[in-house]
Design a protein around this motif. Sequence first.
Motif, PDB file in Angstrom:
ATOM      1  N   SER A   1      -9.729   6.739   6.509  1.00 31.86           N
ATOM      2  CA  SER A   1     -11.064   6.796   5.924  1.00 31.86           C
ATOM      3  C   SER A   1     -11.150   7.976   4.966  1.00 31.86           C
ATOM      4  CB  SER A   1     -12.100   6.975   7.042  1.00 31.86           C
ATOM      5  OG  SER A   1     -11.877   8.237   7.686  1.00 31.86           O
ATOM      6  N   VAL A   2     -12.351   8.231   4.468  1.00 28.34           N
ATOM      7  CA  VAL A   2     -12.584   9.408   3.634  1.00 28.34           C
ATOM      8  C   VAL A   2     -12.227  10.668   4.419  1.00 28.34           C
ATOM      9  CG1 VAL A   2     -14.357  10.773   2.466  1.00 28.34           C
ATOM     10  CG2 VAL A   2     -14.364   8.286   2.260  1.00 28.34           C
ATOM     11  N   GLU A   3     -12.564  10.686   5.708  1.00 27.15           N
ATOM     12  CA  GLU A   3     -12.276  11.861   6.531  1.00 27.15           C
ATOM     13  C   GLU A   3     -10.772  12.107   6.655  1.00 27.15           C
ATOM     14  OE1 GLU A   3     -14.491   9.495   7.431  1.00 27.15           O
ATOM     15  OE2 GLU A   3     -16.348  10.650   7.292  1.00 27.15           O
ATOM     16  N   THR A   4      -9.990  11.054   6.838  1.00 25.50           N
ATOM     17  CA  THR A   4      -8.538  11.250   6.946  1.00 25.50           C
ATOM     18  C   THR A   4      -7.948  11.695   5.610  1.00 25.50           C
ATOM     19  OG1 THR A   4      -8.036   8.901   6.537  1.00 25.50           O
ATOM     20  CG2 THR A   4      -8.275   9.601   8.847  1.00 25.50           C
ATOM     21  N   THR A   5      -8.532  11.219   4.517  1.00 25.49           N
ATOM     22  CA  THR A   5      -8.093  11.664   3.192  1.00 25.49           C
ATOM     23  C   THR A   5      -8.339  13.155   3.037  1.00 25.49           C
ATOM     24  OG1 THR A   5      -8.697   9.515   2.274  1.00 25.49           O
ATOM     25  CG2 THR A   5      -8.363  11.302   0.706  1.00 25.49           C
ATOM     26  N   LEU A   6      -9.553  13.580   3.363  1.00 19.81           N
ATOM     27  CA  LEU A   6      -9.896  14.996   3.229  1.00 19.81           C
ATOM     28  C   LEU A   6      -9.058  15.861   4.162  1.00 19.81           C
ATOM     29  CD1 LEU A   6     -13.773  14.727   2.887  1.00 19.81           C
ATOM     30  CD2 LEU A   6     -12.109  15.268   1.092  1.00 19.81           C
ATOM     31  N   HIS A   7      -8.820  15.387   5.365  1.00 15.56           N
ATOM     32  CA  HIS A   7      -7.983  16.134   6.309  1.00 15.56           C
ATOM     33  C   HIS A   7      -6.576  16.312   5.734  1.00 15.56           C
ATOM     34  CE1 HIS A   7      -6.315  17.647  10.027  1.00 15.56           C
ATOM     35  NE2 HIS A   7      -5.370  16.724   9.944  1.00 15.56           N
TER      36      HIS A   7
ATOM     37  N   THR B   1      -2.183  26.190  -6.364  1.00 15.70           N
ATOM     38  CA  THR B   1      -2.570  24.780  -6.256  1.00 15.70           C
ATOM     39  C   THR B   1      -3.625  24.450  -7.304  1.00 15.70           C
ATOM     40  OG1 THR B   1      -4.336  25.196  -4.677  1.00 15.70           O
ATOM     41  CG2 THR B   1      -2.164  24.740  -3.772  1.00 15.70           C
ATOM     42  N   LEU B   2      -3.621  23.239  -7.698  1.00 14.94           N
ATOM     43  CA  LEU B   2      -4.616  22.736  -8.637  1.00 14.94           C
ATOM     44  C   LEU B   2      -5.066  21.374  -8.125  1.00 14.94           C
ATOM     45  CD1 LEU B   2      -6.124  22.708 -11.407  1.00 14.94           C
ATOM     46  CD2 LEU B   2      -4.072  21.617 -12.344  1.00 14.94           C
ATOM     47  N   GLY B   3      -6.356  21.171  -8.023  1.00 10.57           N
ATOM     48  CA  GLY B   3      -6.877  19.881  -7.564  1.00 10.57           C
ATOM     49  C   GLY B   3      -7.605  19.177  -8.694  1.00 10.57           C
ATOM     50  N   VAL B   4      -7.323  17.914  -8.857  1.00 12.53           N
ATOM     51  CA  VAL B   4      -8.022  17.087  -9.843  1.00 12.53           C
ATOM     52  C   VAL B   4      -8.563  15.886  -9.089  1.00 12.53           C
ATOM     53  CG1 VAL B   4      -7.813  15.712 -11.933  1.00 12.53           C
ATOM     54  CG2 VAL B   4      -6.474  17.810 -11.686  1.00 12.53           C
ATOM     55  N   PHE B   5      -9.855  15.629  -9.232  1.00 13.25           N
ATOM     56  CA  PHE B   5     -10.485  14.537  -8.512  1.00 13.25           C
ATOM     57  C   PHE B   5     -11.025  13.537  -9.526  1.00 13.25           C
ATOM     58  CE2 PHE B   5     -10.542  18.306  -5.974  1.00 13.25           C
ATOM     59  CZ  PHE B   5     -10.118  17.860  -4.730  1.00 13.25           C
ATOM     60  N   LEU B   6     -10.749  12.292  -9.284  1.00 15.28           N
ATOM     61  CA  LEU B   6     -11.118  11.238 -10.213  1.00 15.28           C
ATOM     62  C   LEU B   6     -11.813  10.125  -9.451  1.00 15.28           C
ATOM     63  CD1 LEU B   6     -10.806   9.931 -13.061  1.00 15.28           C
ATOM     64  CD2 LEU B   6      -8.611   9.051 -12.263  1.00 15.28           C
TER      65      LEU B   6
ATOM     66  N   LEU C   1      -5.682  16.297   2.646  1.00 17.50           N
ATOM     67  CA  LEU C   1      -5.773  17.214   1.511  1.00 17.50           C
ATOM     68  C   LEU C   1      -5.855  18.661   1.980  1.00 17.50           C
ATOM     69  CD1 LEU C   1      -6.140  17.778  -1.546  1.00 17.50           C
ATOM     70  CD2 LEU C   1      -8.599  17.481  -1.151  1.00 17.50           C
ATOM     71  N   VAL C   2      -6.720  18.929   2.964  1.00 16.54           N
ATOM     72  CA  VAL C   2      -6.890  20.293   3.465  1.00 16.54           C
ATOM     73  C   VAL C   2      -5.587  20.816   4.066  1.00 16.54           C
ATOM     74  CG1 VAL C   2      -8.059  21.685   5.234  1.00 16.54           C
ATOM     75  CG2 VAL C   2      -9.377  20.133   3.784  1.00 16.54           C
ATOM     76  N   VAL C   3      -4.897  20.007   4.845  1.00 16.76           N
ATOM     77  CA  VAL C   3      -3.618  20.419   5.440  1.00 16.76           C
ATOM     78  C   VAL C   3      -2.617  20.744   4.335  1.00 16.76           C
ATOM     79  CG1 VAL C   3      -1.621  19.586   6.759  1.00 16.76           C
ATOM     80  CG2 VAL C   3      -3.948  19.220   7.619  1.00 16.76           C
ATOM     81  N   TRP C   4      -2.560  19.911   3.314  1.00 12.34           N
ATOM     82  CA  TRP C   4      -1.628  20.120   2.209  1.00 12.34           C
ATOM     83  C   TRP C   4      -1.935  21.433   1.487  1.00 12.34           C
ATOM     84  CZ3 TRP C   4      -2.385  19.502  -3.291  1.00 12.34           C
ATOM     85  CH2 TRP C   4      -1.200  19.500  -4.021  1.00 12.34           C
ATOM     86  N   VAL C   5      -3.220  21.684   1.172  1.00 11.76           N
ATOM     87  CA  VAL C   5      -3.615  22.913   0.478  1.00 11.76           C
ATOM     88  C   VAL C   5      -3.341  24.135   1.351  1.00 11.76           C
ATOM     89  CG1 VAL C   5      -5.592  24.208  -0.440  1.00 11.76           C
ATOM     90  CG2 VAL C   5      -5.292  21.789  -1.041  1.00 11.76           C
ATOM     91  N   GLU C   6      -3.666  24.059   2.643  1.00 17.06           N
ATOM     92  CA  GLU C   6      -3.410  25.191   3.543  1.00 17.06           C
ATOM     93  C   GLU C   6      -1.923  25.531   3.602  1.00 17.06           C
ATOM     94  OE1 GLU C   6      -5.219  23.906   7.203  1.00 17.06           O
ATOM     95  OE2 GLU C   6      -7.130  24.872   6.707  1.00 17.06           O
TER      96      GLU C   6
ATOM     97  N   LEU D   1       0.809  -1.210   0.000  1.00 16.64           N
ATOM     98  CA  LEU D   1       0.000   0.000   0.000  1.00 16.64           C
ATOM     99  C   LEU D   1       0.845   1.265   0.000  1.00 16.64           C
ATOM    100  CD1 LEU D   1      -2.701  -1.068   2.607  1.00 16.64           C
ATOM    101  CD2 LEU D   1      -2.858  -1.138   0.128  1.00 16.64           C
ATOM    102  N   HIS D   2       0.449   2.187  -0.828  1.00 17.26           N
ATOM    103  CA  HIS D   2       1.090   3.501  -0.867  1.00 17.26           C
ATOM    104  C   HIS D   2       0.704   4.248   0.410  1.00 17.26           C
ATOM    105  CE1 HIS D   2       1.864   7.644  -2.108  1.00 17.26           C
ATOM    106  NE2 HIS D   2       2.696   7.125  -2.999  1.00 17.26           N
ATOM    107  N   PRO D   3       1.596   5.065   0.962  1.00 17.46           N
ATOM    108  CA  PRO D   3       1.266   5.797   2.195  1.00 17.46           C
ATOM    109  C   PRO D   3       0.014   6.668   2.075  1.00 17.46           C
ATOM    110  CG  PRO D   3       3.593   6.081   1.626  1.00 17.46           C
ATOM    111  CD  PRO D   3       2.959   5.317   0.503  1.00 17.46           C
ATOM    112  N   ASN D   4      -0.299   7.119   0.864  1.00 15.43           N
ATOM    113  CA  ASN D   4      -1.497   7.941   0.678  1.00 15.43           C
ATOM    114  C   ASN D   4      -2.752   7.122   0.406  1.00 15.43           C
ATOM    115  OD1 ASN D   4      -0.107  10.322   1.099  1.00 15.43           O
ATOM    116  ND2 ASN D   4       0.422  10.530  -1.056  1.00 15.43           N
ATOM    117  N   GLN D   5      -2.644   5.816   0.435  1.00 12.63           N
ATOM    118  CA  GLN D   5      -3.815   4.949   0.274  1.00 12.63           C
ATOM    119  C   GLN D   5      -4.597   4.982   1.580  1.00 12.63           C
ATOM    120  OE1 GLN D   5      -4.589   2.352  -2.223  1.00 12.63           O
ATOM    121  NE2 GLN D   5      -6.303   1.587  -1.069  1.00 12.63           N
ATOM    122  N   HIS D   6      -5.843   5.362   1.510  1.00 13.91           N
ATOM    123  CA  HIS D   6      -6.650   5.454   2.724  1.00 13.91           C
ATOM    124  C   HIS D   6      -7.727   4.379   2.794  1.00 13.91           C
ATOM    125  CE1 HIS D   6      -5.323   9.317   4.616  1.00 13.91           C
ATOM    126  NE2 HIS D   6      -4.675   9.348   3.463  1.00 13.91           N
ATOM    127  N   ALA D   7      -8.045   3.746   1.689  1.00 16.57           N
ATOM    128  CA  ALA D   7      -9.061   2.695   1.715  1.00 16.57           C
ATOM    129  C   ALA D   7      -8.452   1.398   2.244  1.00 16.57           C
ATOM    130  CB  ALA D   7      -9.612   2.468   0.312  1.00 16.57           C
TER     131      ALA D   7
END
Length: 156
Positions: free
Chosen positions: A74-80, A96-101, A82-87, A62-68
């Motif tokens: 979880s989804v919450e830790t993923t979003l957290h 910054t540019l975000g792409v969601f797939l 992401l928010v810390v990184w953007v801030e 598993l990649h360190p950024n794999q949250h599933a």
Amino acid sequence: MTAYVPAIWHQVKVVLIPKPSRSSYTGPRDCRPISLISFPLKTMQRLVERILRDKDQALMLLHPNQHAYQARKSVETTLHQLVVWVENLLDQQETTLGVFLDIEGAFSNSSCGSMCAALVRYRVGCTIVQWIRATLEVHLAMVTLSGPCMRAVVPH
């Protein structure tokens, strides 16, 4: 452990659960199929999963950024994350540019061969890879829908 999977374990009972608030139930997306596999196969899958989740093995897979599929992620830790990184980037006045797939049916559309090849690349034991291939390659699906039971071989 051997890579042999008894043929009876490949039999899957498919139960169709009607989706709520549909005007009719004639289309392929009007029901949610639930696959019920044999108890012995499910038990073996859990044992193999434990082997793959072993601390040393899991670190390779598993990649360190794999949250599933991970405890305490979880989804919450993923979003957290992401928010810390953007801030942090905004604090540094970076752009910054975000792409969601969202890949619908990623597992269903992956070939058995590509999944097993990835396991080999990650040095998962040969017997486990062969067993996973044997469990994924072919299933006999049995569906009952207002009439006699229909059977179909479902290759992966």
